[in-house]
Motif scaffolding. Sequence first.
Motif, PDB file in Angstrom:
ATOM      1  N   MET A 264      20.869  -0.109  -1.357  1.00 40.96           N
ATOM      2  CA  MET A 264      20.399  -1.173  -0.491  1.00 40.96           C
ATOM      3  C   MET A 264      21.575  -1.965   0.077  1.00 40.96           C
ATOM      4  N   LYS A 265      22.582  -2.231  -0.758  1.00 38.14           N
ATOM      5  CA  LYS A 265      23.752  -2.969  -0.293  1.00 38.14           C
ATOM      6  C   LYS A 265      24.486  -2.200   0.806  1.00 38.14           C
ATOM      7  N   LYS A 266      24.511  -0.880   0.655  1.00 41.25           N
ATOM      8  CA  LYS A 266      25.193  -0.049   1.649  1.00 41.25           C
ATOM      9  C   LYS A 266      24.523  -0.185   3.020  1.00 41.25           C
ATOM     10  N   ARG A 267      23.213  -0.242   3.055  1.00 46.73           N
ATOM     11  CA  ARG A 267      22.490  -0.387   4.321  1.00 46.73           C
ATOM     12  C   ARG A 267      22.739  -1.754   4.952  1.00 46.73           C
ATOM     13  N   ILE A 268      22.793  -2.773   4.140  1.00 54.45           N
ATOM     14  CA  ILE A 268      23.053  -4.123   4.659  1.00 54.45           C
ATOM     15  C   ILE A 268      24.464  -4.206   5.231  1.00 54.45           C
ATOM     16  N   ILE A 269      25.421  -3.654   4.516  1.00 56.24           N
ATOM     17  CA  ILE A 269      26.804  -3.657   4.995  1.00 56.24           C
ATOM     18  C   ILE A 269      26.915  -2.841   6.283  1.00 56.24           C
ATOM     19  N   SER A 270      26.243  -1.694   6.337  1.00 59.55           N
ATOM     20  CA  SER A 270      26.254  -0.872   7.553  1.00 59.55           C
ATOM     21  C   SER A 270      25.644  -1.623   8.731  1.00 59.55           C
ATOM     22  N   ALA A 271      24.566  -2.335   8.492  1.00 60.07           N
ATOM     23  CA  ALA A 271      23.919  -3.103   9.564  1.00 60.07           C
ATOM     24  C   ALA A 271      24.838  -4.210  10.070  1.00 60.07           C
ATOM     25  N   ILE A 272      25.513  -4.892   9.164  1.00 56.88           N
ATOM     26  CA  ILE A 272      26.427  -5.956   9.582  1.00 56.88           C
ATOM     27  C   ILE A 272      27.583  -5.384  10.399  1.00 56.88           C
ATOM     28  N   VAL A 273      28.126  -4.256   9.968  1.00 60.41           N
ATOM     29  CA  VAL A 273      29.215  -3.620  10.716  1.00 60.41           C
ATOM     30  C   VAL A 273      28.741  -3.204  12.102  1.00 60.41           C
ATOM     31  N   MET A 274      27.551  -2.629  12.186  1.00 63.45           N
ATOM     32  CA  MET A 274      27.029  -2.203  13.495  1.00 63.45           C
ATOM     33  C   MET A 274      26.788  -3.390  14.418  1.00 63.45           C
ATOM     34  N   ILE A 275      26.335  -4.499  13.876  1.00 65.39           N
ATOM     35  CA  ILE A 275      26.148  -5.697  14.695  1.00 65.39           C
ATOM     36  C   ILE A 275      27.502  -6.188  15.206  1.00 65.39           C
ATOM     37  N   LEU A 276      28.504  -6.177  14.325  1.00 66.57           N
ATOM     38  CA  LEU A 276      29.838  -6.619  14.734  1.00 66.57           C
ATOM     39  C   LEU A 276      30.460  -5.696  15.781  1.00 66.57           C
ATOM     40  N   VAL A 277      30.085  -4.438  15.770  1.00 68.89           N
ATOM     41  CA  VAL A 277      30.578  -3.495  16.776  1.00 68.89           C
ATOM     42  C   VAL A 277      29.761  -3.604  18.066  1.00 68.89           C
ATOM     43  N   ALA A 278      28.451  -3.763  17.946  1.00 68.99           N
ATOM     44  CA  ALA A 278      27.570  -3.751  19.114  1.00 68.99           C
ATOM     45  C   ALA A 278      27.693  -5.013  19.967  1.00 68.99           C
ATOM     46  N   LEU A 279      27.808  -6.150  19.355  1.00 72.37           N
ATOM     47  CA  LEU A 279      27.856  -7.397  20.127  1.00 72.37           C
ATOM     48  C   LEU A 279      29.014  -7.449  21.133  1.00 72.37           C
ATOM     49  N   PRO A 280      30.239  -7.126  20.731  1.00 74.94           N
ATOM     50  CA  PRO A 280      31.310  -7.130  21.738  1.00 74.94           C
ATOM     51  C   PRO A 280      31.082  -6.119  22.858  1.00 74.94           C
ATOM     52  N   LEU A 281      30.506  -4.967  22.521  1.00 76.33           N
ATOM     53  CA  LEU A 281      30.237  -3.966  23.558  1.00 76.33           C
ATOM     54  C   LEU A 281      29.210  -4.482  24.556  1.00 76.33           C
ATOM     55  N   ILE A 282      28.219  -5.184  24.079  1.00 77.69           N
ATOM     56  CA  ILE A 282      27.201  -5.739  24.967  1.00 77.69           C
ATOM     57  C   ILE A 282      27.807  -6.827  25.844  1.00 77.69           C
ATOM     58  N   VAL A 283      28.633  -7.659  25.239  1.00 72.46           N
ATOM     59  CA  VAL A 283      29.247  -8.763  25.978  1.00 72.46           C
ATOM     60  C   VAL A 283      30.277  -8.241  26.987  1.00 72.46           C
ATOM     61  N   MET A 284      31.031  -7.191  26.623  1.00 73.45           N
ATOM     62  CA  MET A 284      32.090  -6.674  27.495  1.00 73.45           C
ATOM     63  C   MET A 284      31.537  -6.117  28.800  1.00 73.45           C
ATOM     64  N   GLY A 285      30.347  -5.608  28.773  1.00 76.69           N
ATOM     65  CA  GLY A 285      29.769  -5.173  30.026  1.00 76.69           C
ATOM     66  C   GLY A 285      29.259  -3.754  30.042  1.00 76.69           C
TER      67      GLY A 285
END
Length: 71
Positions: free
Chosen positions: A1-22
């Motif tokens: 379960m911890k692995k999924r939470i950590i993976s989700a946080i990493v994906m959010i940290l990767v996805a947000l800049p990509l969305i903002v960058m354009g």
Amino acid sequence: MKKRIISAIVMILVALPLIVMGEIPFKIAIILLALASVYEFMKAKKKEKEITSIVRFLVYIFTMAIILILN
């Protein structure tokens, strides 16, 4: 379960800049994710039955074409 939470946080940290960058970085990320998904699918199917390299190549090309057309 911890692995999924950590993976989700990493994906959010990767996805947000990509969305903002354009548009362009976001499209590149979507293409890479789609190709990774197709690769995993082909790897799973390969265990059941041998898939020729030409079929794999065509699947990758069609995946990229569909993504580019829909965008």
